[in-house]
Design a protein around this motif. Sequence first.
Motif, short mmCIF file in Angstrom:
data_model
loop_
_atom_site.label_atom_id
_atom_site.label_comp_id
_atom_site.label_asym_id
_atom_site.label_seq_id
_atom_site.Cartn_x
_atom_site.Cartn_y
_atom_site.Cartn_z
N SER A 39 57.00 37.20 38.90
CA SER A 39 55.66 37.09 38.37
C SER A 39 55.76 36.99 36.85
O SER A 39 56.59 37.62 36.23
CB SER A 39 54.85 38.27 38.85
N VAL A 40 54.90 36.16 36.30
CA VAL A 40 54.84 35.97 34.85
C VAL A 40 53.38 35.96 34.45
O VAL A 40 52.57 35.25 35.04
CB VAL A 40 55.50 34.63 34.42
N ASP A 41 53.05 36.74 33.45
CA ASP A 41 51.69 36.72 32.91
C ASP A 41 51.77 36.22 31.48
O ASP A 41 52.59 36.68 30.70
CB ASP A 41 51.07 38.12 32.91
N GLN A 96 40.68 39.84 37.96
CA GLN A 96 39.91 39.30 39.07
C GLN A 96 40.51 37.95 39.44
O GLN A 96 40.52 37.03 38.62
CB GLN A 96 38.44 39.15 38.67
N ASN A 97 41.07 37.83 40.67
CA ASN A 97 41.66 36.57 41.09
C ASN A 97 40.59 35.49 41.19
O ASN A 97 39.49 35.74 41.66
CB ASN A 97 42.34 36.73 42.45
N LEU A 98 40.94 34.29 40.74
CA LEU A 98 40.03 33.16 40.85
C LEU A 98 40.23 32.48 42.19
O LEU A 98 41.34 32.43 42.72
CB LEU A 98 40.28 32.16 39.72
N THR A 109 43.34 32.16 47.14
CA THR A 109 43.57 32.39 45.71
C THR A 109 44.86 31.76 45.20
O THR A 109 45.03 31.63 44.00
CB THR A 109 43.61 33.90 45.40
N GLY A 110 45.78 31.38 46.09
CA GLY A 110 47.04 30.81 45.66
C GLY A 110 47.03 29.29 45.69
O GLY A 110 46.39 28.68 46.54
N ILE A 111 47.73 28.68 44.74
CA ILE A 111 47.88 27.24 44.69
C ILE A 111 49.34 26.93 45.00
O ILE A 111 50.23 27.36 44.26
CB ILE A 111 47.52 26.68 43.30
N HIS A 112 49.59 26.24 46.10
CA HIS A 112 50.95 25.90 46.51
C HIS A 112 51.52 24.88 45.52
O HIS A 112 50.93 23.83 45.28
CB HIS A 112 50.97 25.34 47.93
N LEU A 146 48.98 31.80 41.00
CA LEU A 146 47.75 32.58 41.19
C LEU A 146 47.08 32.69 39.83
O LEU A 146 47.69 33.17 38.88
CB LEU A 146 48.08 33.97 41.73
N LEU A 147 45.87 32.22 39.73
CA LEU A 147 45.13 32.29 38.48
C LEU A 147 44.14 33.44 38.54
O LEU A 147 43.57 33.71 39.60
CB LEU A 147 44.39 30.98 38.22
N TYR A 148 43.94 34.10 37.43
CA TYR A 148 43.01 35.22 37.40
C TYR A 148 42.25 35.26 36.10
O TYR A 148 42.63 34.64 35.10
CB TYR A 148 43.73 36.54 37.65
N TYR A 149 41.18 35.98 36.12
CA TYR A 149 40.30 36.20 34.97
C TYR A 149 40.42 37.67 34.59
O TYR A 149 40.52 38.53 35.46
CB TYR A 149 38.87 35.85 35.40
#
Length: 78
Positions: free
Chosen positions: A1-3, A55-57, A69-72, A44-47
């Motif tokens: 995971s990377v933020d 908050q997951n988009l 919520t996930g983009i393959h 996974l994109l979040y706000y």
Amino acid sequence: SVDSSSPVYGLAPTTTWATGEVVSDYYELSLDGLPHGAYRLEALLYYQPTPGTFQNLQVLGPAGVPAGTGIHLVDVNR
């Protein structure tokens, strides 16, 4: 995971993007210690409404229907 707060080493916040602009970034993922097999890489994109809360988009599929919520991104074999 990377933020990351913004792509391109934090130099391209979404507030500076033009409509339709493509903004790319580069990441390396280490597979060290990962058992051999097939894997699915997703984004996974979040706000972040307030510091420390996330908050997951939702991904929207055809006709604007929520599709999770996930983009393959790609399948990976090790």
